[in-house]
Design a protein around this motif. Structure first.
Motif, short mmCIF file in Angstrom:
data_model
loop_
_atom_site.label_atom_id
_atom_site.label_comp_id
_atom_site.label_asym_id
_atom_site.label_seq_id
_atom_site.Cartn_x
_atom_site.Cartn_y
_atom_site.Cartn_z
N ILE A 54 -65.55 -15.34 22.49
CA ILE A 54 -66.49 -16.22 21.80
C ILE A 54 -67.39 -15.33 20.95
O ILE A 54 -68.00 -14.40 21.46
CB ILE A 54 -67.29 -17.09 22.80
N THR A 55 -67.42 -15.64 19.65
CA THR A 55 -68.10 -14.73 18.72
C THR A 55 -69.51 -15.21 18.35
O THR A 55 -70.15 -14.61 17.51
CB THR A 55 -67.25 -14.59 17.44
N ILE A 56 -69.97 -16.31 18.94
CA ILE A 56 -71.34 -16.77 18.72
C ILE A 56 -72.14 -16.48 19.99
O ILE A 56 -71.53 -16.22 21.04
CB ILE A 56 -71.35 -18.30 18.40
N PRO A 57 -73.48 -16.53 19.93
CA PRO A 57 -74.24 -16.23 21.14
C PRO A 57 -74.00 -17.28 22.23
O PRO A 57 -73.90 -18.47 21.93
CB PRO A 57 -75.70 -16.30 20.68
N VAL A 58 -73.87 -16.84 23.47
CA VAL A 58 -73.73 -17.77 24.60
C VAL A 58 -74.68 -17.33 25.71
O VAL A 58 -75.09 -16.18 25.77
CB VAL A 58 -72.30 -17.81 25.20
N THR A 59 -75.02 -18.27 26.57
CA THR A 59 -75.69 -17.91 27.81
C THR A 59 -74.78 -18.39 28.94
O THR A 59 -73.90 -19.23 28.71
CB THR A 59 -77.08 -18.58 27.93
N ILE A 60 -74.97 -17.83 30.13
CA ILE A 60 -74.08 -18.20 31.24
C ILE A 60 -74.88 -18.51 32.50
O ILE A 60 -76.00 -18.03 32.69
CB ILE A 60 -73.04 -17.09 31.56
N ASP A 61 -74.28 -19.34 33.34
CA ASP A 61 -74.85 -19.59 34.66
C ASP A 61 -73.68 -19.90 35.60
O ASP A 61 -72.55 -20.10 35.16
CB ASP A 61 -75.86 -20.75 34.60
N PHE A 62 -73.99 -19.91 36.87
CA PHE A 62 -72.93 -20.09 37.88
C PHE A 62 -73.31 -21.18 38.86
O PHE A 62 -74.47 -21.31 39.24
CB PHE A 62 -72.74 -18.78 38.66
N MET A 63 -72.29 -21.91 39.27
CA MET A 63 -72.51 -22.91 40.31
C MET A 63 -71.34 -22.79 41.29
O MET A 63 -70.21 -22.53 40.89
CB MET A 63 -72.49 -24.29 39.68
N SER A 64 -71.65 -22.96 42.55
CA SER A 64 -70.59 -22.89 43.54
C SER A 64 -70.51 -24.22 44.29
O SER A 64 -71.51 -24.69 44.84
CB SER A 64 -70.86 -21.75 44.52
N VAL A 65 -69.34 -24.82 44.26
CA VAL A 65 -69.14 -26.07 44.99
C VAL A 65 -67.95 -25.87 45.92
O VAL A 65 -67.09 -25.04 45.66
CB VAL A 65 -68.86 -27.27 44.05
N SER A 66 -67.92 -26.62 47.00
CA SER A 66 -66.74 -26.52 47.84
C SER A 66 -66.15 -27.90 48.03
O SER A 66 -66.86 -28.89 48.18
CB SER A 66 -67.08 -25.87 49.18
N SER A 67 -64.83 -27.96 47.91
CA SER A 67 -64.16 -29.24 48.12
C SER A 67 -62.87 -29.06 48.89
O SER A 67 -62.33 -29.99 49.42
CB SER A 67 -63.84 -29.90 46.78
N TYR A 68 -62.42 -27.81 48.95
CA TYR A 68 -61.07 -27.60 49.44
C TYR A 68 -60.94 -26.93 50.79
O TYR A 68 -59.92 -27.03 51.44
CB TYR A 68 -60.28 -26.75 48.43
#
Ligand code: IMP
Ligand code: MG
Length: 173
Positions: A54-68
């Motif tokens: 991705i060549t434009i600015p991005v920000t990131i975050d994380f989420m953890s879910v459990s289903s399996y």
């Protein structure tokens, strides 16, 4: 216990497709700054790989879910194990997942994120198993549609193993 892994999508095939998705997202979000939300653990590999292209600015975050749990079938229950660090209001968020199977996880997450007032919500998944869908979800970016097989690699696991494989393989039990 050891399983046999048969290659479904080679490392080069996966890399090329992720590159194309990164370029497409860069065009679609030109002038904006998308906020990538990685769904752990499976989405981590894909999000990091995608972000490189991705060549434009991005920000990131994380989420953890459990289903399996450790089974290969959906329990249908989704639990937030780790929520986002940052608020998403006013952001253009892209949820980054490893695979959409029944659709239960993503339909739950889309509703959850929409309730937090972002500017927009889009979905990006490396893999899609359309034959398995139980809940309808609209997916904006799909790496590959695959048949109804249990796959590993590129972040996807079987009993927590094989996430590090640089290709997508089918588990033969
Ligand atoms: P859904 O809620 O049924 O769409 O489940 C999506 C989640 O199930 C994914 O994020 C994966 O963690 C897991 N999953 C579904 N199919 C596979 C597979 O073939 N290999 C590994 N994990 C899978
Ligand atoms: Mg997952």
């Amino acid at each position: 216990m050891s399983e046999k892994i048969r290659v479904l999508l080679s490392q080069d095939t996966v890399t090329e497709r992720i590159k194309a998705l990164g370029e497409q997202i860069s065009r679609d979000y030109a002038g904006k700054q998308p906020h990538l939300i990685c769904i752990l653990k499976g989405g981590a590999y894909f999000m990091i790989e995608l972000a490189k292209y991705i060549t434009i600015p991005v920000t990131i975050d994380f989420m953890s879910v459990s289903s399996y749990g450790n089974a290969t079938v959906s329990s249908g229950r989704i639990k937030i194990v780790k929520d986002l660090d940052e608020p998403v209001d006013g952001k253009d968020i892209i949820i980054v997942e490893d695979i959409i199977d029944s659709g239960k996880t993503l339909s739950y997450l889309v509703k959850l994120f929409e309730s937090r007032q972002p500017d927009s919500v889009k979905l990006c998944t490396l893999l899609d198993k359309p034959d398995r869908r139980e809940v309808e979800v609209f997916v904006d970016y799909i790496g590959f549609q695959i048949p109804d097989e249990f796959v590993v690699g590129c972040g996807l696991d079987y009993m927590q193993k094989y996430r590090n494989l640089p290709y997508i393989g089918i588990v033969e039990l």
